[in-house]
Design a protein around this motif. Structure first.
Motif, PDB file in Angstrom:
ATOM      1  N   SER A   1       0.829  -1.207   0.000  1.00  0.00           N
ATOM      2  CA  SER A   1       0.000   0.000   0.000  1.00  0.00           C
ATOM      3  C   SER A   1       0.863   1.257   0.000  1.00  0.00           C
TER       4      SER A   1
ATOM      5  N   TRP B   1       2.386   1.851  -3.527  1.00  0.00           N
ATOM      6  CA  TRP B   1       1.481   2.410  -4.527  1.00  0.00           C
ATOM      7  C   TRP B   1       1.111   3.850  -4.211  1.00  0.00           C
ATOM      8  N   ARG B   2       1.054   4.212  -2.933  1.00  0.00           N
ATOM      9  CA  ARG B   2       0.788   5.606  -2.581  1.00  0.00           C
ATOM     10  C   ARG B   2       1.970   6.496  -2.976  1.00  0.00           C
TER      11      ARG B   2
END
Length: 248
Positions: free
Chosen positions: A122, A125-126
């Motif tokens: 996560s 991807w951020r």
């Protein structure tokens, strides 16, 4: 023991019960169960001597002395010895319980690894979405901007835009919001005739009356805001200037 206890019970009963089985005063049947029987038994206990009370208790509740297990012939324990004072009986059950191995501690390593991988994915991807915003919105948007953003980039942009518009009134001064972990800052200023159409796979999002720019986190002044100084990150105002419209 049983005979003496029964005799004690009979002796106690003689004071309040006739030979015919009735109450000593009224001739009513003597209760043998329930609350009335317990109250009558309590009356006998109260009137009895200490030894008689013990025998009465034994006869009424069947509480005979314990029979102890284990021990050698030389260490025999009398039947009248209380369990509280008697030595511990060495039985096979006790030895077996002491020999059982301790239960193993559950290993949550796999679960922790999955959670760690999910968090790292996560975060990756951020960071990728933040880099996309830095690239697409590196310069202030024009009067009719139509940038195309991925879903993750749009999500990050909406988080920053919500925080920026909540930090102050964009119609009075430029506002901004940043994410230190992602290393970016969004600058927002009010321009009445400006319009931004954010295009994505899920549809278009129209922002009217705004201009935006994404810079490094350390930059507190956008290109259009140089004359106004640092952006406003203060107490939120009751209303925001921008109007957000979702289009199909």
């Amino acid at each position: 023991m049983g005979d003496s206890a029964n005799q004690a019970t009979a002796a106690a009963a003689d004071g309040g019960v006739r030979a015919g089985g009735g109450d000593g005063d009224t001739g009513a049947p003597v209760p043998r169960h329930g609350r009335a029987a317990l109250l009558r038994l309590a009356t006998w206990f109260e009137a009895a001597e200490s030894d008689t009370a013990h025998e009465l208790f034994t006869a009424a509740f069947g509480a005979h002395p314990a029979r102890h297990l284990g021990g050698t012939g030389e260490d025999a324990v009398a039947a009248t010895t209380s369990w509280w004072d008697a030595p511990l009986a060495r039985t096979a059950a006790l030895r077996l319980a002491g020999a059982l191995p301790a239960a193993p501690v559950p290993d949550h390593g796999d679960q922790q690894a999955r959670l760690r991988d999910a968090a790292e994915s996560s975060a990756h991807w951020r960071r990728t979405a933040a880099q996309e915003l830095r690239r697409v919105l590196a310069e202030p948007t024009g009067d009719d901007a139509r940038p195309h953003l991925s879903g993750l980039a749009l999500d990050v942009l909406m988080e920053l835009l919500t925080a920026a518009l909540g930090a102050g009134d964009a119609t009075l001064s430029p506002v901004c919001a940043g994410d230190l972990e992602l290393g970016i800052r969004l600058h927002v200023r009010s321009v009445p005739d400006a319009r931004i159409i954010l295009r994505g796979a899920d549809g278009d999002l129209t922002l009217e009356g705004l201009r935006m720019q994404v810079t490094a986190y350390a930059v507190e002044t956008g290109t259009d805001d140089a004359a106004d100084g640092a952006c406003d990150r203060g107490v939120p105002e009751p209303e925001a200037a921008a109007r957000l419209v979702r289009q199909a």
